[in-house]
Structures are given as C-alpha cells and as structure tokens.
Design an enzyme around this catalytic site. Structure first.
Site, PDB file in Angstrom:
ATOM      1  N   LEU A  79       0.798  -1.223   0.000  1.00 55.57           N
ATOM      2  CA  LEU A  79       0.000   0.000   0.000  1.00 55.57           C
ATOM      3  C   LEU A  79       0.831   1.274   0.000  1.00 55.57           C
ATOM      4  O   LEU A  79       0.363   2.321  -0.410  1.00 55.57           O
ATOM      5  CB  LEU A  79      -0.933   0.009   1.217  1.00 55.57           C
ATOM      6  CG  LEU A  79      -1.886  -1.188   1.333  1.00 55.57           C
ATOM      7  CD1 LEU A  79      -2.652  -1.121   2.655  1.00 55.57           C
ATOM      8  CD2 LEU A  79      -2.840  -1.213   0.153  1.00 55.57           C
ATOM      9  N   VAL A 118       3.954  -0.396   4.171  1.00 53.26           N
ATOM     10  CA  VAL A 118       2.607  -0.745   4.611  1.00 53.26           C
ATOM     11  C   VAL A 118       2.065  -1.784   3.636  1.00 53.26           C
ATOM     12  O   VAL A 118       2.107  -1.587   2.417  1.00 53.26           O
ATOM     13  CB  VAL A 118       1.672   0.479   4.638  1.00 53.26           C
ATOM     14  CG1 VAL A 118       0.269   0.057   5.094  1.00 53.26           C
ATOM     15  CG2 VAL A 118       2.222   1.552   5.567  1.00 53.26           C
ATOM     16  N   LYS A 152       1.522  -2.082   9.041  1.00 57.52           N
ATOM     17  CA  LYS A 152       2.681  -1.209   8.903  1.00 57.52           C
ATOM     18  C   LYS A 152       3.892  -1.945   9.470  1.00 57.52           C
ATOM     19  O   LYS A 152       3.950  -2.252  10.657  1.00 57.52           O
ATOM     20  CB  LYS A 152       2.453   0.099   9.667  1.00 57.52           C
ATOM     21  CG  LYS A 152       3.608   1.090   9.605  1.00 57.52           C
ATOM     22  CD  LYS A 152       3.238   2.370  10.343  1.00 57.52           C
ATOM     23  CE  LYS A 152       4.357   3.402  10.275  1.00 57.52           C
ATOM     24  NZ  LYS A 152       3.994   4.659  10.991  1.00 57.52           N
ATOM     25  N   ASP A 188       2.114  15.712  11.317  1.00 52.56           N
ATOM     26  CA  ASP A 188       2.443  15.389   9.916  1.00 52.56           C
ATOM     27  C   ASP A 188       1.169  15.307   9.081  1.00 52.56           C
ATOM     28  O   ASP A 188       0.978  14.376   8.299  1.00 52.56           O
ATOM     29  CB  ASP A 188       3.218  14.069   9.837  1.00 52.56           C
ATOM     30  CG  ASP A 188       3.919  13.889   8.487  1.00 52.56           C
ATOM     31  OD1 ASP A 188       4.126  14.902   7.780  1.00 52.56           O
ATOM     32  OD2 ASP A 188       4.265  12.749   8.143  1.00 52.56           O
TER      33      ASP A 188
END
Length: 335
Positions: free
Chosen positions: A26, A34, A49, A145
């Site tokens: 992903l 991921v 992850k 972020d």
C-alpha cells in the site's frame, strides 16, 4: 512480487506474525512499508505497517504505539481517526495492525478532473479533519504530519465522503514537545516548526489550512524543495509580523467559484488557519463553528458538484482575474 526496503524483504504471500498473509503493498516511507494483508484466521483484510529493523525507527515505532494506546479511549469512527487493532513482533520488526481503508486523499484528488474538489466535498472533508484534530487536542496529542498522504478516504464510492486521519509516526504529546524537533513534511510544516521554535497543536491547524487550499486548487499553496524555499515564500506572501495582510502576485493560481459569497467565507477561514502567530491561529472548536460550515450558506449560494458542471464552479485557471476569477493569494487581501 518482492518489496525490498533496506533491511526488509517481503513478497506477496509472506506470512507476518504467523497468520497475516501479504496480498499487496500500500505504501512506503522512511519507517518501512505498509502492506495489505489477509488474516488467515478470520479472512479479514487489514493494513499492516512493517517498521524496519533500524534502532532509531524501532524507537519511533514504540513511541507511535504509546500514542495509539492513548487514542484507544476515542471512538475511531466518530473521531475520524484510523482504527488501530494491535501490534505484533515479526522477527526483529514491529508491525502495527490497522483497519484497511480505501485510498489517500492525494490519489483521490488525482483521480478527479482538474485534480481538485468541489465545495460539496471540501466542506465535509474539512469538517471531519477538524473533528479529528479537536479530539486529538482533547487528549493532548499533536499529529505533526498532516498532509493529503496521511488522510484516507474510507470508501471512494460512499456519499457523503468520509475521511480518516492516519499515520501517528511523528505524533507526540503537546506537553513533551522540544523546540527544534524534526516533524512534518516540507510544504506542510508551520513556520514555528521550520524555524525551530516551540510548537503545539496549532501546527496541525496550519497544515490543515494548506490541505484545504490544495483541495480547492489542485496545487500546493506553498511549494518548495526544502524548508528554506517554503519559509521564503511564506515571508514573501504573508510578511513577517503575525498581523501582516496576505498579499502576493507571485502565484499563477486562480480559482473560480460558483458564488462569490462562498469564496469570501472560505478565504476568511483559510486566513485564520494560516495565521503566522500560532496564538492567533483559529482552533478546531472555532473552525467547527465557522460560517463556512453553516448549512444556510450552501442554500443561499448553491454550488453544484464539478462532475456535473465540468468543473466550472471551482477550477484552477490561468485567465486574467475578474470578479469571479481571483488569484487565491490576492483574494486573501480582500475583506
């Protein structure tokens, strides 16, 4: 297919944690990768992850787990944040198990004509992300972020659109912030982060303001290759004093709106999100009560979906400015 990331080598069919079969990839980042996995015990698809075996990255993964543990008390769906299931160790790797979502906002925008969204979608997206920031603030967490790549569309075919905030790899308690901490992504960092000052939850509101502009125009508001470029652009555009009026002719971005009233209300919201002084920046609670989200606004100034109008209500344009076609930076200078 094999995906190699420094010390990681994972291929389709790999079993993680004994029963998570890798079905696809992903994304990737400085932390690792991921993967899309199928839980062979339940046949449920999840996003895993996988953090690299680098000691610094592993320490960061442990901090992310601490943050996610603090968020367990929140209702992920109601708070518009990704559902974290648990973590497990695979070899020397720390793996985080999350719900599987559809696609990130960057990809969602890229799939659209003109690479921007109509007001009918921008409004719920901003409202949901502000809701997420409000709940993060309630437990004292700074995401640090926020950008289109860390915002996921739950289901691109679902209407109305629903989004969730993901990736808490750089998140931190506001009470533990140290000036000079390296957080954020170039082009989305608040000024106080770039200059190494003390920061708090207000940096997420700055990032959300930039995301809002990008949704409306299809372009980053403050592009740059590094913090110096971006900070220079911000100073040229907004000036150094916190109360300087935004005024710049250096951008070619123009937006067209179906109704000037909606444009003025949207621009007023962005100005408050992008206040240079973090103490003057609008808060999540104030955003949620901003006139931009007033149902009466859309009724008095309707704005149809771009998919049915060819994008005429809100598009990036290179045409000379008129009353209905204003450079975004210039329109910030209008009251």
């Amino acid at each position: 297919m094999t995906f190699t990331s420094n010390h990681l080598e994972i291929c389709k069919g790999t079993l993680l944690g004994g029963h998570y079969k890798v079905e696809g990839f992903l994304g990737e980042g400085g932390f690792g990768i991921v993967t899309k996995c199928c839980n062979t015990k339940t046949n449920e698809f999840v996003a895993i992850k996988v953090n690299e075996r680098n000691p610094e990255i592993l320490q960061q993964a442990k901090m992310e787990i601490l943050i996610l543990e603090q968020l367990r008390g929140l209702d992920a769906d109601r708070c518009n944040i990704v559902q974290w299931n648990d973590f497990f160790i695979d070899g020397d790797c720390i793996c985080l198990n999350f719900e599987l979502l559809d696609q990130c906002l960057w990809d969602y925008i890229e799939d659209r004509e003109n690479h921007c969204l109509p007001i009918s979608e921008i409004r719920p997206i901003l409202h949901q992300l502000t809701n997420a920031l409000s709940h993060l603030g309630s437990v004292g967490i700074v995401h640090a972020d926020l950008k289109p790549g860390n915002i996921m569309v739950v289901d691109r075919y679902e209407c109305p659109i629903k989004v969730k905030l993901i990736d808490f790899g750089l998140a931190c308690p506001a009470s533990t912030v140290i000036p000079g901490d390296c957080v954020g992504t170039v082009g989305y960092e608040a000024p106080e982060v770039m200059i190494g000052s003390l920061f708090n939850e207000a940096i997420d509101m700055w990032s959300l303001g930039l995301v809002a502009v990008e949704l409306a125009t299809g372009y980053p508001f403050y592009p740059g290759r590094n913090d110096y470029d971006v900070l220079k652009f911000i100073i040229q555009t907004q000036g150094q004093p916190p109360d300087h009026v935004l005024d710049s002719d250096e951008t070619d971005y123009h937006i067209m709106w179906g109704r000037e009233k909606i444009q003025n209300v949207f621009v007023s919201l962005i100005k408050e999100m992008l206040a240079l002084d973090p103490n003057q920046r609008i808060t999540p609670s104030e955003v949620l009560h901003h006139p931009f989200f007033n149902p009466g606004l859309s009724k008095s100034s309707p704005c149809t979906d771009m998919s049915s109008t060819g994008g005429q209500n809100l598009v990036v344009s290179q045409q000379p400015s008129t009353a209905d076609n204003l450079p975004l930076h210039q329109s910030f200078n209008q009251t």
